[in-house]
Design an enzyme around this catalytic site. Structure first.
Site, PDB file in Angstrom:
ATOM      1  N   GLU A 175       0.811  20.197   2.821  1.00 45.28           N
ATOM      2  CA  GLU A 175       2.055  20.667   3.435  1.00 45.28           C
ATOM      3  C   GLU A 175       3.285  20.105   2.743  1.00 45.28           C
ATOM      4  O   GLU A 175       3.239  19.042   2.122  1.00 45.28           O
ATOM      5  CB  GLU A 175       2.100  20.195   4.894  1.00 45.28           C
ATOM      6  CG  GLU A 175       1.074  20.844   5.767  1.00 45.28           C
ATOM      7  CD  GLU A 175       1.144  20.316   7.199  1.00 45.28           C
ATOM      8  OE1 GLU A 175       0.376  20.810   8.016  1.00 45.28           O
ATOM      9  OE2 GLU A 175       1.966  19.420   7.480  1.00 45.28           O
ATOM     10  N   CYS A 188      10.236  17.198   1.597  1.00 44.35           N
ATOM     11  CA  CYS A 188       9.178  16.232   1.867  1.00 44.35           C
ATOM     12  C   CYS A 188       7.936  16.648   1.077  1.00 44.35           C
ATOM     13  O   CYS A 188       7.472  17.781   1.191  1.00 44.35           O
ATOM     14  CB  CYS A 188       8.906  16.229   3.372  1.00 44.35           C
ATOM     15  SG  CYS A 188       7.601  15.104   3.830  1.00 44.35           S
ATOM     16  N   CYS A 196      -5.593  11.745   4.453  1.00 42.88           N
ATOM     17  CA  CYS A 196      -5.081  10.378   4.351  1.00 42.88           C
ATOM     18  C   CYS A 196      -6.103   9.410   4.932  1.00 42.88           C
ATOM     19  O   CYS A 196      -6.745   9.711   5.940  1.00 42.88           O
ATOM     20  CB  CYS A 196      -3.763  10.254   5.120  1.00 42.88           C
ATOM     21  SG  CYS A 196      -3.020   8.619   4.988  1.00 42.88           S
ATOM     22  N   CYS A 225      -3.436   6.754  11.055  1.00 44.40           N
ATOM     23  CA  CYS A 225      -2.453   6.476  12.119  1.00 44.40           C
ATOM     24  C   CYS A 225      -2.764   7.386  13.307  1.00 44.40           C
ATOM     25  O   CYS A 225      -2.981   8.589  13.138  1.00 44.40           O
ATOM     26  CB  CYS A 225      -1.030   6.717  11.625  1.00 44.40           C
ATOM     27  SG  CYS A 225      -0.613   5.733  10.177  1.00 44.40           S
ATOM     28  N   CYS A 260      -0.809  10.771  14.116  1.00 45.01           N
ATOM     29  CA  CYS A 260      -0.652  11.716  13.013  1.00 45.01           C
ATOM     30  C   CYS A 260      -1.915  12.560  12.873  1.00 45.01           C
ATOM     31  O   CYS A 260      -3.019  12.026  12.783  1.00 45.01           O
ATOM     32  CB  CYS A 260      -0.385  10.913  11.739  1.00 45.01           C
ATOM     33  SG  CYS A 260      -0.545  11.855  10.230  1.00 45.01           S
ATOM     34  N   GLY A 276      -0.566  12.069   3.333  1.00 41.17           N
ATOM     35  CA  GLY A 276      -1.055  10.994   2.469  1.00 41.17           C
ATOM     36  C   GLY A 276      -0.196   9.746   2.478  1.00 41.17           C
ATOM     37  O   GLY A 276       0.943   9.749   2.940  1.00 41.17           O
ATOM     38  N   GLU A 277      -0.767   8.663   1.974  1.00 39.66           N
ATOM     39  CA  GLU A 277      -0.080   7.374   1.824  1.00 39.66           C
ATOM     40  C   GLU A 277       0.257   7.217   0.343  1.00 39.66           C
ATOM     41  O   GLU A 277      -0.651   7.018  -0.486  1.00 39.66           O
ATOM     42  CB  GLU A 277      -1.006   6.251   2.334  1.00 39.66           C
ATOM     43  CG  GLU A 277      -0.650   4.844   1.877  1.00 39.66           C
ATOM     44  CD  GLU A 277       0.796   4.442   2.159  1.00 39.66           C
ATOM     45  OE1 GLU A 277       1.221   4.502   3.308  1.00 39.66           O
ATOM     46  OE2 GLU A 277       1.494   4.043   1.195  1.00 39.66           O
ATOM     47  N   SER A 307       7.802   6.478   1.313  1.00 37.68           N
ATOM     48  CA  SER A 307       7.544   5.910   2.632  1.00 37.68           C
ATOM     49  C   SER A 307       6.104   5.431   2.727  1.00 37.68           C
ATOM     50  O   SER A 307       5.176   6.170   2.417  1.00 37.68           O
ATOM     51  CB  SER A 307       7.810   6.979   3.692  1.00 37.68           C
ATOM     52  OG  SER A 307       7.444   6.493   4.960  1.00 37.68           O
ATOM     53  N   LEU A 346       7.096   1.025  10.502  1.00 35.65           N
ATOM     54  CA  LEU A 346       6.696  -0.185  11.221  1.00 35.65           C
ATOM     55  C   LEU A 346       6.138   0.148  12.614  1.00 35.65           C
ATOM     56  O   LEU A 346       4.996  -0.169  12.925  1.00 35.65           O
ATOM     57  CB  LEU A 346       7.894  -1.138  11.305  1.00 35.65           C
ATOM     58  CG  LEU A 346       7.637  -2.492  11.935  1.00 35.65           C
ATOM     59  CD1 LEU A 346       6.556  -3.262  11.211  1.00 35.65           C
ATOM     60  CD2 LEU A 346       8.933  -3.328  11.975  1.00 35.65           C
ATOM     61  N   ASN A 347       6.954   0.749  13.450  1.00 39.63           N
ATOM     62  CA  ASN A 347       6.518   1.369  14.721  1.00 39.63           C
ATOM     63  C   ASN A 347       5.982   0.437  15.808  1.00 39.63           C
ATOM     64  O   ASN A 347       5.510   0.921  16.845  1.00 39.63           O
ATOM     65  CB  ASN A 347       5.453   2.459  14.469  1.00 39.63           C
ATOM     66  CG  ASN A 347       5.930   3.477  13.457  1.00 39.63           C
ATOM     67  OD1 ASN A 347       7.106   3.741  13.371  1.00 39.63           O
ATOM     68  ND2 ASN A 347       5.014   4.016  12.679  1.00 39.63           N
ATOM     69  N   CYS A 376       3.174  15.981  11.397  1.00 35.67           N
ATOM     70  CA  CYS A 376       2.546  15.886  10.081  1.00 35.67           C
ATOM     71  C   CYS A 376       1.097  16.360  10.180  1.00 35.67           C
ATOM     72  O   CYS A 376       0.333  15.883  11.001  1.00 35.67           O
ATOM     73  CB  CYS A 376       2.612  14.425   9.637  1.00 35.67           C
ATOM     74  SG  CYS A 376       1.814  14.078   8.103  1.00 35.67           S
TER      75      CYS A 376
END
Ligand code: SF4
Length: 341
Positions: free
Chosen positions: A91, A104, A111, A115, A118, A159-160, A191, A215-216, A333
């Site tokens: 995406e 983006c 990923c 998380c 997500c 993805g990371e 990010s 961070l969250n 996402c």
């Protein structure tokens, strides 16, 4: 055949010197045609003489990617779905703002970070994307945007990015080279969910890019629950890496903090967050969770978000509540990709 979009401008120049017998600098002319003039076809590079173009065609190719599907929200946010050559899909999102258009970009198919908030994380990692597949996302989205130029790039899609370090760094080099896509490093943001050693490597490698850290949470108990990466790199270790990055590069970091109702949005969380970030040059982006079907978390109301921000402002931090763009489309996402399977 070598896909020119997989190479940085300097690599294209080296290829032209060592494999095509050209003088140094000729390859940079190819890079300018490819990246700056968005020439997806070697025959169209008429600034190069015909023998050089023929030589290039014998060894090189230029791949393309098209947006397979799109959804446009009322606020103009556009979600794009690209189908890759191997049948996988990823995406992208075009986010309009005042005087800007942010793209983006995804860095992996799926990923590994998992998380809990997500959809992408739920499916696990399928594979890394190549630098050329990231450049192709830019080309496809820019074509979609038409006259309106993309002004900012954020590596925040599927993805990371730091989990695909080498490819992402090569993409950043192509994006920020003046003979590449020509973006200022301030306009390209990477990010991460918090791979601490890779944040330190980014600083050591002196990669010119803006860094955002997701961070969250302000306690390991909560962060463990929503971001499994915290078990490998708990908050204290992550903060150590963020401090190292700031000290080594002299750059300010963006801290992303998504608010989940009743989980991480209390006054005590705001106070702890302020304490954690004491002495770190940073800006805090407060976002409200965008629920998706089946998600276990809820969105707090805006009043809570502003109260949270005000506590951070009072402790001397720069904090902004970001509006959620594209709430009427599949904005979470991984949502569009999940629907396309
Ligand atoms: S939020 Fe980002 S890092 Fe976390 S699972 Fe989703 S894509 Fe991966």
């Amino acid at each position: 055949m070598i896909d020119l979009k997989e190479l940085t401008p300097d690599e294209i120049d080296r290829l032209c010197v060592h494999q095509l017998g050209q003088k140094p600098g000729q390859g940079h002319r190819v890079a300018v045609q490819l990246f700056r003039k968005r020439m997806d076809d070697i025959d169209g590079m008429t600034d190069l003489n015909r023998p050089f173009r023929e030589l290039l065609k014998r060894r090189c190719t230029i791949t393309r990617l098209v947006a397979d599907r799109s959804e446009i929200a009322e606020d103009g946010t556009t979600k794009l779905l690209y189908r890759l050559g191997d049948g996988n899909s990823i995406e992208g999102v075009l986010i309009p703002g005042r005087g800007r258009l942010t793209l983006c970009i995804s860095t992996q198919v799926g990923c590994a970070s998992g998380c809990r908030f997500c959809l992408t994380g739920a499916g696990g990692l399928v594979r890394n994307l190549t630098p050329g597949e990231m450049v192709n996302q830019f080309f496809a989205a820019a074509r979609f945007a038409g006259e309106r130029p993309v002004t900012n790039i954020v590596l925040m899609g599927t993805g990371e990015p730091l989990g695909n370090y080498d490819a992402v760094i090569r993409f950043i080099r192509a994006a920020t080279d003046r003979r590449g896509l020509g973006f200022s490093p301030k306009k390209v943001t990477l990010s991460t969910c918090g791979l601490a050693p890779m944040i330190e490597r980014l600083a050591d490698d002196n990669i010119a890019v803006s860094l955002a850290v997701s961070l969250n949470a302000t306690t390991d108990a909560v962060r463990d629950r929503i971001m499994p990466v915290n078990k490998a790199y708990p908050i204290e270790r992550l903060m150590q890496a963020v401090r190292y990055y700031g000290d080594k590069t002299g750059r300010s970091v963006t801290i992303e903090y998504v608010l989940f109702k009743g989980l991480n949005d209390s006054d005590s969380d705001a106070t702890r967050l302020g304490e954690l970030l004491q002495g770190i040059a940073c800006m805090i982006n407060i976002l409200l969770f965008n629920p998706f079907p089946g998600s276990e978390f809820q969105r707090p109301d805006e009043e809570r978000a502003y109260a949270f921000r005000n506590l951070l402002l009072r402790s001397g931090h720069v904090a902004v509540v970001r509006s959620s763009m594209g709430r009427d489309i599949s904005a979470a996402c991984g949502q569009l990709r999940a629907q396309a399977k």
